[in-house]
Design an enzyme around this catalytic site. Structure first.
Site, mmCIF file in Angstrom:
data_model
loop_
_atom_site.group_PDB
_atom_site.id
_atom_site.type_symbol
_atom_site.label_atom_id
_atom_site.label_comp_id
_atom_site.label_asym_id
_atom_site.label_seq_id
_atom_site.Cartn_x
_atom_site.Cartn_y
_atom_site.Cartn_z
ATOM 1 N N LYS A 10 0.377 -51.278 21.242
ATOM 2 C CA LYS A 10 -0.336 -50.193 21.917
ATOM 3 C C LYS A 10 -0.399 -50.428 23.432
ATOM 4 O O LYS A 10 -0.110 -51.539 23.903
ATOM 5 C CB LYS A 10 -1.748 -50.078 21.322
ATOM 6 C CG LYS A 10 -1.762 -49.678 19.834
ATOM 7 C CD LYS A 10 -3.194 -49.506 19.342
ATOM 8 C CE LYS A 10 -3.232 -49.077 17.888
ATOM 9 N NZ LYS A 10 -4.607 -48.769 17.425
ATOM 10 N N TYR A 50 -1.588 -39.263 15.265
ATOM 11 C CA TYR A 50 -2.872 -39.568 14.626
ATOM 12 C C TYR A 50 -3.511 -38.321 13.985
ATOM 13 O O TYR A 50 -4.742 -38.260 13.858
ATOM 14 C CB TYR A 50 -3.834 -40.185 15.646
ATOM 15 C CG TYR A 50 -3.736 -41.707 15.750
ATOM 16 C CD1 TYR A 50 -3.595 -42.503 14.617
ATOM 17 C CD2 TYR A 50 -3.833 -42.350 16.990
ATOM 18 C CE1 TYR A 50 -3.522 -43.896 14.710
ATOM 19 C CE2 TYR A 50 -3.766 -43.737 17.094
ATOM 20 C CZ TYR A 50 -3.609 -44.497 15.938
ATOM 21 O OH TYR A 50 -3.557 -45.877 16.029
ATOM 22 N N ASN A 113 -7.040 -52.136 20.222
ATOM 23 C CA ASN A 113 -6.868 -53.270 19.307
ATOM 24 C C ASN A 113 -5.411 -53.733 19.204
ATOM 25 O O ASN A 113 -4.964 -54.203 18.170
ATOM 26 C CB ASN A 113 -7.494 -52.958 17.940
ATOM 27 C CG ASN A 113 -6.918 -51.703 17.317
ATOM 28 O OD1 ASN A 113 -5.996 -51.105 17.858
ATOM 29 N ND2 ASN A 113 -7.438 -51.308 16.176
ATOM 30 N N HIS A 116 -0.612 -51.383 16.009
ATOM 31 C CA HIS A 116 -0.733 -50.454 14.884
ATOM 32 C C HIS A 116 0.251 -50.876 13.809
ATOM 33 O O HIS A 116 1.340 -51.368 14.128
ATOM 34 C CB HIS A 116 -0.378 -49.025 15.330
ATOM 35 C CG HIS A 116 -0.154 -48.096 14.173
ATOM 36 N ND1 HIS A 116 -1.186 -47.467 13.524
ATOM 37 C CD2 HIS A 116 0.986 -47.765 13.498
ATOM 38 C CE1 HIS A 116 -0.692 -46.764 12.505
ATOM 39 N NE2 HIS A 116 0.620 -46.921 12.472
ATOM 40 N N GLU A 127 5.543 -42.001 9.758
ATOM 41 C CA GLU A 127 5.466 -42.599 11.096
ATOM 42 C C GLU A 127 6.844 -43.009 11.624
ATOM 43 O O GLU A 127 7.130 -42.850 12.813
ATOM 44 C CB GLU A 127 4.511 -43.793 11.071
ATOM 45 C CG GLU A 127 3.070 -43.357 10.830
ATOM 46 C CD GLU A 127 2.090 -44.512 10.693
ATOM 47 O OE1 GLU A 127 0.886 -44.231 10.558
ATOM 48 O OE2 GLU A 127 2.504 -45.684 10.714
HETATM 49 P P1 GDP Z 1 -5.742 -49.003 11.628
HETATM 50 O O1 GDP Z 1 -4.834 -48.481 10.543
HETATM 51 O O2 GDP Z 1 -6.263 -50.395 11.338
HETATM 52 O O3 GDP Z 1 -5.144 -48.908 13.009
HETATM 53 O O4 GDP Z 1 -7.072 -48.085 11.616
HETATM 54 P P2 GDP Z 1 -7.326 -46.503 11.446
HETATM 55 O O5 GDP Z 1 -6.090 -45.809 10.944
HETATM 56 O O6 GDP Z 1 -8.575 -46.353 10.658
HETATM 57 O O7 GDP Z 1 -7.644 -45.989 12.925
HETATM 58 C C1 GDP Z 1 -6.625 -45.728 13.846
HETATM 59 C C2 GDP Z 1 -7.016 -46.270 15.208
HETATM 60 O O8 GDP Z 1 -8.128 -45.502 15.698
HETATM 61 C C3 GDP Z 1 -7.518 -47.718 15.209
HETATM 62 O O9 GDP Z 1 -6.487 -48.677 15.254
HETATM 63 C C4 GDP Z 1 -8.362 -47.726 16.474
HETATM 64 O O10 GDP Z 1 -7.541 -47.806 17.631
HETATM 65 C C5 GDP Z 1 -9.010 -46.341 16.435
HETATM 66 N N1 GDP Z 1 -10.310 -46.372 15.731
HETATM 67 C C6 GDP Z 1 -10.549 -46.520 14.396
HETATM 68 N N2 GDP Z 1 -11.861 -46.487 14.123
HETATM 69 C C7 GDP Z 1 -12.490 -46.300 15.323
HETATM 70 C C8 GDP Z 1 -13.854 -46.157 15.712
HETATM 71 O O11 GDP Z 1 -14.774 -46.193 14.896
HETATM 72 N N3 GDP Z 1 -14.089 -45.983 17.058
HETATM 73 C C9 GDP Z 1 -13.093 -45.916 17.982
HETATM 74 N N4 GDP Z 1 -13.399 -45.715 19.274
HETATM 75 N N5 GDP Z 1 -11.807 -46.025 17.648
HETATM 76 C C10 GDP Z 1 -11.496 -46.232 16.345
#
Ligand code: GDP
Length: 140
Positions: A10, A50, A113, A116, A127
């Site tokens: 990222k 997303y 973080n 991805h 994707e």
């Molecule tokens: P991943 O598959 O572990 O990347 O997680 P998800 O698919 O649930 O979320 C996609 C991305 O959205 C995450 O990697 C974070 O960058 C962001 N994200 C997820 N949950 C949160 C949240 O509660 N707050 C914020 N600000 N960003 C989030």
């Protein structure tokens, strides 16, 4: 079983010079990189990527972030690549991530973080198709 997954370094990972660190960890897992490029997504492209998160409170912010700078997108291939790469990344929230994972070691924020990784075969297929065409994937 051999499968493919989409990995993204990222914008925070790229701007913090962590490209080499992430690739070193992937190589250490005997997971093959079969496609790789650097891209800069528009806000619209980040929203498309997303789309499953549309309507969630962090949707605007995460799509702003993903379009804020270049990303490195890669296709990884190997036995159980989806699960194994997610293990290498660690939990979404770096605070919950296991010791030694990429997110635990480098992330500073639940959103920023570093990496991805696809979470299922179905999402991996969507994707990979979102970023790569057939000619860009080696080993087809
Ligand atoms: P991943 O598959 O572990 O990347 O997680 P998800 O698919 O649930 O979320 C996609 C991305 O959205 C995450 O990697 C974070 O960058 C962001 N994200 C997820 N949950 C949160 C949240 O509660 N707050 C914020 N600000 N960003 C989030």
């Amino acid at each position: 079983m051999k499968e493919r997954t989409l990995s993204i370094i990222k914008p925070d990972g790229v701007s913090r010079n962590l490209i080499g660190e992430v690739i070193r960890r992937i190589d250490g897992q005997a997971i093959k990189i079969v496609a790789m490029k650097m891209i800069l997504m528009t806000k619209q492209q980040a929203k498309g990527f997303y789309a499953v998160h549309e309507g969630k409170p962090f949707f605007e912010s995460v799509t702003d972030f993903m379009s804020s700078g270049p990303c490195v997108v890669m296709i990884l291939e190997g036995e159980d690549a989806i699960k194994r790469y997610r293990k290498l990344m660690g939990a979404t929230n770096y605070k919950d991530a296991e010791e030694g994972t990429i997110r635990r070691e480098f992330a500073k924020d639940i959103e920023k973080n570093i990496v991805h990784g696809s979470d299922s075969r179905e999402t991996a297929e969507f994707e990979i198709g979102y970023f790569f065409n057939k000619l860009e994937i080696t080993g087809n």
